[in-house]
Design a protein around this motif. Structure first.
Motif, PDB file in Angstrom:
ATOM      1  N   ASN A  11     -22.927 -52.562  11.774  1.00 20.96           N
ATOM      2  CA  ASN A  11     -23.030 -53.605  12.616  1.00 20.96           C
ATOM      3  C   ASN A  11     -24.485 -54.373  12.267  1.00 20.96           C
ATOM      4  N   ASN A  12     -24.492 -55.563  12.933  1.00 17.33           N
ATOM      5  CA  ASN A  12     -25.665 -56.496  12.493  1.00 17.33           C
ATOM      6  C   ASN A  12     -26.982 -55.836  12.494  1.00 17.33           C
ATOM      7  N   GLU A  13     -27.000 -55.032  13.819  1.00 19.19           N
ATOM      8  CA  GLU A  13     -28.443 -54.572  14.110  1.00 19.19           C
ATOM      9  C   GLU A  13     -28.800 -53.544  12.920  1.00 19.19           C
ATOM     10  N   ARG A  14     -27.743 -52.680  12.804  1.00 17.06           N
ATOM     11  CA  ARG A  14     -27.926 -51.794  11.535  1.00 17.06           C
ATOM     12  C   ARG A  14     -28.588 -52.250  10.209  1.00 17.06           C
ATOM     13  N   ARG A  15     -27.769 -53.509  10.040  1.00 17.59           N
ATOM     14  CA  ARG A  15     -27.985 -54.162   8.685  1.00 17.59           C
ATOM     15  C   ARG A  15     -29.609 -54.694   8.571  1.00 17.59           C
ATOM     16  N   LEU A  16     -29.800 -55.172   9.959  1.00 17.14           N
ATOM     17  CA  LEU A  16     -31.110 -55.903  10.075  1.00 17.14           C
ATOM     18  C   LEU A  16     -32.341 -54.762   9.654  1.00 17.14           C
ATOM     19  N   VAL A  17     -31.953 -53.418  10.297  1.00 15.50           N
ATOM     20  CA  VAL A  17     -33.021 -52.433   9.964  1.00 15.50           C
ATOM     21  C   VAL A  17     -32.865 -52.125   8.602  1.00 15.50           C
ATOM     22  N   LEU A  18     -31.867 -52.010   7.871  1.00 15.57           N
ATOM     23  CA  LEU A  18     -31.701 -51.675   6.619  1.00 15.57           C
ATOM     24  C   LEU A  18     -32.327 -52.722   5.610  1.00 15.57           C
ATOM     25  N   ASP A  19     -32.161 -54.023   5.961  1.00 17.78           N
ATOM     26  CA  ASP A  19     -32.877 -55.017   5.377  1.00 17.78           C
ATOM     27  C   ASP A  19     -34.178 -54.978   5.329  1.00 17.78           C
ATOM     28  N   ALA A  20     -34.954 -54.459   6.649  1.00 17.81           N
ATOM     29  CA  ALA A  20     -36.248 -54.411   6.679  1.00 17.81           C
ATOM     30  C   ALA A  20     -36.726 -53.183   5.614  1.00 17.81           C
ATOM     31  N   ILE A  21     -36.082 -52.217   5.670  1.00 12.46           N
ATOM     32  CA  ILE A  21     -36.465 -51.066   4.618  1.00 12.46           C
ATOM     33  C   ILE A  21     -36.431 -51.527   3.239  1.00 12.46           C
ATOM     34  N   GLU A  22     -35.442 -52.376   2.856  1.00 16.66           N
ATOM     35  CA  GLU A  22     -35.482 -52.655   1.380  1.00 16.66           C
ATOM     36  C   GLU A  22     -36.326 -53.646   1.119  1.00 16.66           C
ATOM     37  N   ASP A  23     -37.053 -54.529   2.115  1.00 21.40           N
ATOM     38  CA  ASP A  23     -38.124 -55.634   2.003  1.00 21.40           C
ATOM     39  C   ASP A  23     -39.347 -54.761   1.611  1.00 21.40           C
ATOM     40  N   VAL A  24     -39.541 -53.728   2.608  1.00 20.02           N
ATOM     41  CA  VAL A  24     -40.573 -53.043   2.427  1.00 20.02           C
ATOM     42  C   VAL A  24     -40.839 -52.205   1.089  1.00 20.02           C
ATOM     43  N   LEU A  25     -39.578 -51.777   0.589  1.00 19.60           N
ATOM     44  CA  LEU A  25     -39.836 -51.043  -0.558  1.00 19.60           C
ATOM     45  C   LEU A  25     -39.963 -51.868  -1.773  1.00 19.60           C
ATOM     46  N   LYS A  26     -39.422 -53.182  -1.644  1.00 23.70           N
ATOM     47  CA  LYS A  26     -39.702 -54.126  -2.505  1.00 23.70           C
ATOM     48  C   LYS A  26     -41.084 -54.566  -2.712  1.00 23.70           C
ATOM     49  N   ASN A  27     -41.813 -54.845  -1.559  1.00 23.56           N
ATOM     50  CA  ASN A  27     -43.301 -55.162  -1.595  1.00 23.56           C
ATOM     51  C   ASN A  27     -43.937 -54.084  -2.105  1.00 23.56           C
ATOM     52  N   CYS A  28     -43.689 -52.856  -1.738  1.00 22.93           N
ATOM     53  CA  CYS A  28     -44.455 -51.641  -2.141  1.00 22.93           C
ATOM     54  C   CYS A  28     -44.083 -51.074  -3.803  1.00 22.93           C
TER      55      CYS A  28
END
Length: 450
Positions: A11-28
């Motif tokens: 669902n969209n809510e899950r995707r938002l959380v998963l997108d946030a995780i990926e963004d964190v890993l990209k920045n780290c």
């Protein structure tokens, strides 16, 4: 980056959380961190706000950790031919080909040290000892360095050190406790590396330790040690392990307490006058990036803590309780809102299952989530490896709980066996990233939606 993202994005809510995780890993990503914080202007090395004239005869690069290979690649991009030689120890599960120039990458095991690590440390020291007062040694340090750079001390064998590490990990010792003991049975940790080198040293550090204690990150290779042999003994006794560790380890610690073996170097020791320790990134950095991602996507976000600690299954219940309070009563915050918590919990291993602290935290939180709850919780290790599993962490929401209820699955059975990975594999809510090459501790995201 999340290998099974499409399957998890139900669902969209899950995707938002998963997108946030990926963004964190990209920045780290360690390469980005080094390139953002280390610059070469003419003959001046600028690290954050510190300027260092590179008027050295030779520059050597050493170090180790989960992120250190990628740090070496970035440093090679910056300094190029100014580097004389180097050796950095990395985990043996990293298969990516890295362009590190004159910096050799040496592979060893994690989290249990092996003989390759000892051999790597010996070669690293042979190289670094070539440096004198006219040279510079740059030390690249990141989480995992303690296991990757073993150098048993005063007659202790590698096998004895391996067994001690297993005992402490399975007992639930936290990283501060584990590294306090490690420092006092090592020839290079607890600042002892500096005693072996007679040169100028800059340590570039990516922290995986709560509160960024320099003497704990990779067991404090380049900093004074505030702990003692007595502290090491207290920690082993705390977990009822004193009679389970080897005679050699007990001998070294007891002799250290009596003063027959020299203590690790302490604050104000003059050997540290030519040493600069600089933290480039940490768990707070990761949490801020997560918060920024949600805010940029129109969601209010708050950092609950960057010092999350405690037994994973207990912490999971606390975080779930907070999510329920917001979901049902809009307090202390109104929904929709994202909550971010960073740090490192622990698991006291009682069963024979497979899992890790992040998956156990999430599984425990699932006990307080019901089929009508409007919140999602995900938790990962930023290194991509959670405990003894091949997963980074896990994610739950009301879809997870509905599945559990419909299939009459007993969560308590899996918690009792510390078998969270099997649980999440079976229901399809495990998060796979593979080894990320970074390590800024763990991050937990909770999204309470309307």
């Amino acid at each position: 980056m999340i290998k099974n993202k499409e399957r998890l994005s139900r669902n969209n809510e899950r995707r938002l959380v998963l997108d946030a995780i990926e963004d964190v890993l990209k920045n780290c990503d360690p390469r980005s961190i080094v390139l953002d914080n280390v610059k070469l202007v003419d003959n001046t090395l600028i690290i954050k706000d510190i300027k260092i004239k590179l008027n050295f005869r030779s520059i050597y690069v050493i170090g180790g950790g989960k992120a250190s290979g990628y740090m070496a690649e970035a440093l090679n991009t910056i300094l190029k031919d100014k580097i004389t030689a180097g050796l950095v120890i990395i985990p043996d599960y990293i298969n990516e080909q890295l362009d590190t120039g004159k910096i050799k990458l040496w592979k060893a095991s994690h989290p249990i040290p092996n003989a390759k690590g000892v051999e790597g440390v010996k070669k690293m020291l042979e190289l670094a000892k070539q440096a004198d007062k006219d040279d510079l040694v740059i030390c690249l340090i990141s989480g995992g360095g303690s296991a990757l750079m073993p150098m048993p001390y005063n007659g202790i064998t590698l096998e004895e050190k391996q067994e001690l590490t297993r005992l402490l990990l399975n007992a639930g010792a936290n990283i501060d406790e584990l590294n306090t003991v490690r420092k006092h049975i090592s020839a290079i940790k607890g600042g002892r590396l500096i005693k072996l080198l007679k040169t100028n040293i800059i340590a570039l550090i990516i922290s995986d330790v709560i509160n960024d204690r320099l003497d704990t990150i990779a067991s404090g290779l380049t900093v004074p040690d505030n702990t003692t042999y007595a502290d090491a003994k207290r920690i082993i006794e705390k977990y009822n392990l004193w009679n389970k560790v080897s005679h050699n380890i007990r001998r070294v610690i007891e002799d250290g307490i009596k003063g027959d073996i020299e203590e690790t170097p302490k604050p104000n020791d003059p050997i540290f006058k030519d040493v600069k320790n600089i933290i480039l990134a940490n768990n707070e950095f990761a949490c801020i990036k997560a918060m920024e991602y949600f805010v940029n996507n129109g969601i209010d976000a708050r950092i609950l803590t960057t010092t999350l600690q405690g037994e994973a299954k207990d912490v999971g219940l606390v975080l779930a309780s907070i999510a329920n309070e917001i979901d049902k009563h809009n307090r202390p915050f109104n929904k929709p809102i994202a909550l971010i918590a960073g740090g490192e919990t622990y698991v006291s291993v009682k069963g024979n299952g497979k899992g890790g602290r992040n998956q156990e935290l999430v599984l425990s939180a699932l006990r307080l989530l019901d089929a009508k709850s409007k919140w999602i919780l995900a938790s990962i290790g930023t290194d991509g490896i959670d405990g003894n599993s091949d997963a980074a962490g896990a994610i739950i929401d009301n879809l997870t709980k509905t599945y559990v209820l419909e299939h009459n699955i007993n969560i308590e059975d899996f918690l009792k066996e510390n078998d969270s990975n099997t649980f999440f594999k079976n229901i399809g809510d495990v998060i796979y990233t593979g080894a990320t090459g970074t390590n800024v501790n763990d991050i937990t995201l909770i999204f309470i939606y309307s």
